[in-house]
Design a protein around this motif. Structure first.
Motif, mmCIF file in Angstrom:
data_model
loop_
_atom_site.group_PDB
_atom_site.id
_atom_site.type_symbol
_atom_site.label_atom_id
_atom_site.label_comp_id
_atom_site.label_asym_id
_atom_site.label_seq_id
_atom_site.Cartn_x
_atom_site.Cartn_y
_atom_site.Cartn_z
ATOM 1 N N VAL A 174 -25.444 60.964 -8.230
ATOM 2 C CA VAL A 174 -25.981 61.966 -7.304
ATOM 3 C C VAL A 174 -26.378 61.366 -5.955
ATOM 4 O O VAL A 174 -26.434 62.076 -4.950
ATOM 5 N N TYR A 175 -26.661 60.078 -5.920
ATOM 6 C CA TYR A 175 -27.119 59.422 -4.704
ATOM 7 C C TYR A 175 -26.010 58.629 -4.016
ATOM 8 O O TYR A 175 -26.259 57.970 -3.001
ATOM 9 N N CYS A 176 -24.789 58.663 -4.514
ATOM 10 C CA CYS A 176 -23.727 57.748 -4.086
ATOM 11 C C CYS A 176 -23.581 57.700 -2.563
ATOM 12 O O CYS A 176 -23.254 58.700 -1.920
ATOM 13 N N ALA A 177 -23.799 56.513 -1.995
ATOM 14 C CA ALA A 177 -23.722 56.344 -0.549
ATOM 15 C C ALA A 177 -22.298 56.423 -0.027
ATOM 16 O O ALA A 177 -22.067 56.763 1.132
ATOM 17 N N LEU A 178 -21.324 56.108 -0.900
ATOM 18 C CA LEU A 178 -19.933 56.046 -0.458
ATOM 19 C C LEU A 178 -19.121 57.251 -0.915
ATOM 20 O O LEU A 178 -17.893 57.180 -1.034
ATOM 21 N N ASP A 179 -19.806 58.367 -1.147
ATOM 22 C CA ASP A 179 -19.075 59.573 -1.549
ATOM 23 C C ASP A 179 -18.096 60.036 -0.473
ATOM 24 O O ASP A 179 -17.083 60.671 -0.767
ATOM 25 N N HIS A 196 -27.276 56.621 3.632
ATOM 26 C CA HIS A 196 -26.090 56.172 4.354
ATOM 27 C C HIS A 196 -25.765 57.195 5.439
ATOM 28 O O HIS A 196 -25.721 58.398 5.159
ATOM 29 N N PRO A 197 -25.534 56.748 6.675
ATOM 30 C CA PRO A 197 -25.293 57.719 7.759
ATOM 31 C C PRO A 197 -24.035 58.558 7.583
ATOM 32 O O PRO A 197 -23.926 59.636 8.168
ATOM 33 N N VAL A 251 -30.051 64.499 -0.225
ATOM 34 C CA VAL A 251 -31.123 65.123 -0.995
ATOM 35 C C VAL A 251 -32.346 64.211 -1.134
ATOM 36 O O VAL A 251 -33.472 64.688 -1.299
ATOM 37 N N TYR A 252 -32.129 62.884 -1.021
ATOM 38 C CA TYR A 252 -33.252 61.952 -1.186
ATOM 39 C C TYR A 252 -33.696 61.330 0.135
ATOM 40 O O TYR A 252 -34.478 60.377 0.134
ATOM 41 N N SER A 253 -33.238 61.850 1.225
ATOM 42 C CA SER A 253 -33.498 61.208 2.522
ATOM 43 C C SER A 253 -34.973 61.208 2.906
ATOM 44 O O SER A 253 -35.394 60.401 3.735
ATOM 45 N N ARG A 297 -28.163 52.073 9.343
ATOM 46 C CA ARG A 297 -28.751 52.348 8.024
ATOM 47 C C ARG A 297 -29.966 51.455 7.769
ATOM 48 O O ARG A 297 -29.910 50.235 7.951
ATOM 49 N N LEU A 298 -31.053 52.038 7.348
ATOM 50 C CA LEU A 298 -32.225 51.253 6.965
ATOM 51 C C LEU A 298 -31.918 50.467 5.687
ATOM 52 O O LEU A 298 -31.283 50.987 4.771
ATOM 53 N N ASN A 299 -32.373 49.227 5.640
ATOM 54 C CA ASN A 299 -32.188 48.381 4.464
ATOM 55 C C ASN A 299 -30.717 48.166 4.115
ATOM 56 O O ASN A 299 -30.322 48.182 2.946
ATOM 57 N N CYS A 300 -29.886 47.981 5.140
ATOM 58 C CA CYS A 300 -28.484 47.669 4.878
ATOM 59 C C CYS A 300 -28.385 46.282 4.241
ATOM 60 O O CYS A 300 -29.368 45.542 4.164
ATOM 61 N N ARG A 301 -27.186 45.923 3.809
ATOM 62 C CA ARG A 301 -26.992 44.667 3.083
ATOM 63 C C ARG A 301 -27.471 43.454 3.881
ATOM 64 O O ARG A 301 -28.003 42.501 3.337
ATOM 65 N N MET A 302 -27.285 43.502 5.190
ATOM 66 C CA MET A 302 -27.614 42.351 6.034
ATOM 67 C C MET A 302 -28.953 42.484 6.754
ATOM 68 O O MET A 302 -29.247 41.720 7.668
#
Length: 355
Positions: free
Chosen positions: A45-50, A214-215, A221-223, A330-335
């Protein structure tokens, strides 16, 4: 304690690459993520890469092995198989994993684990540094609801993990095996139960991490979730720690999410990592998949060395350095933690010689 530094970064252990970066030299990435498969067996439900739409595309094994051998020669030190799909949907994932290790590259997985059957664990655990299982509930019903799959996947996953721990123990493999729960209003009440489940299975850790919007994601729904509402869980979860098991409650990352801003406005971490999608495209940043300004090339058309030293990447890095505003990223991205570290190196405080 977070002995794996999951809530931080480990760039400070690569002083040679930092020296090259400070000197402005062209260097190859330390770390890379690859998506061997675009398809996925879950629809979380939260998938960033949908927005990638779970395309049924798979990297061609022979070519990928060629590029992995090349990357090993160029100095890539680690590879995580994850991406926009489930890596174990790739029919040759075992062969690819073994070849990655033979190429001198440390190998890891982020996976939902449902397809990681005993036959696979027997062949990859000896050549893999760590495996992180994405699991977002401690009961079959919550798990199925959040992963948007059948409840039968939950006992399948438990059996796979049980077998993986047994295989590791009997063969004395060093592969670290852990779970990761994305903390949501839908599952926070099962976090402690999941920690107990992970510990009883013989896993090494459970990560509790926050959501990150994810932008490009189709879901938001969880933003507006606030992690200040869930910080009480830390004390309860710490009680589940043992000498051979750790709960890693990503408090630092949760606070950054609630604060909602970054201390930097330029992304300067891109030279240290890269991403290859299931179509073979090489990207400077996985947040901007599909944005040609971050596209470096394609491994079906060129060698990695040609891509990395080519004009598209140079133009992209120049644009990111001069014009791109990372404060809107994106906040808290991988880098993110790497960027914070590099930002301090670029902008040291007064009296740095007084160490």
């Amino acid at each position: 304690m977070d002995k794996y530094k999951i809530d931080s970064h480990k760039l400070m252990y690569h002083v040679d690459r930092l020296a090259e970066w400070k000197a402005g030299k062209t260097m190859y990435p330390l770390y890379m993520e690859i998506s061997p498969a675009g398809a996925c067996n879950h629809r979380c439900v939260y998938c960033a890469l949908d927005f990638m739409e779970y395309q049924r595309r798979f990297l061609e094994t022979g070519l990928l092995k060629e590029r992995l051998s090349e990357l090993g020669r160029l100095g890539l030190r680690s590879m995580m198989f994850a991406g926009e799909g489930e890596p174990f949907l790739h029919k040759d994932m075992v062969e690819i994993t073994q070849h990655t290790k033979k190429s001198g590259i440390d190998t890891a997985f982020t996976t939902n684990g449902v397809l990681m059957k005993k036959e696979i664990s027997e062949k990859i655990l000896g050549v893999t540094e760590w495996i992180k299982i994405s699991i977002n509930g401690a009961t079959a019903s919550t798990y199925a609801k959040i992963h948007r799959t059948t409840e039968n996947d939950f006992p399948r996953l438990m059996e796979n993990l049980k077998e993986a721990v047994r295989i590791r123990r009997e063969n004395k493999y060093s592969c670290t095996i852990g779970m990761q729960l994305l903390l949501l209003p839908d599952n926070h009440h099962e976090a402690v139960a999941l920690a107990r489940l992970a510990r009883n299975l013989g896993l090494d850790y459970l990560v509790i991490k926050p959501y990150s919007q994810h932008p490009q994601s189709q879901t938001n729904v969880y933003s507006q979730v606030k992690y200040s509402d869930y910080l009480y869980l830390q004390d309860e979860l710490m009680k589940e720690n043992a000498s051979d098991f750790q709960v890693i409650f990503r408090l630092n990352t949760m606070k950054k999410w609630d604060e909602g801003h970054k201390p930097y406005n330029r992304c300067i971490a891109l030279p240290f990592w890269s991403y290859i999608d299931a179509g073979g495209n090489v990207w400077g940043c996985s947040v901007y998949l599909g944005d040609e300004r971050f596209a470096y090339g394609n491994i079906y058309q060129n060698t990695f060395e040609e891509i990395w030293t080519g004009p598209k990447r140079k133009d992209s890095l120049r644009w990111v350095e001069q014009d791109f505003d990372a404060s809107h990223c994106r906040l808290n991205c991988r880098m993110d933690e790497v960027n914070r570290y590099l930002w301090e190196i670029k902008r040291p405080p007064a009296h740095v010689n007084f160490i």
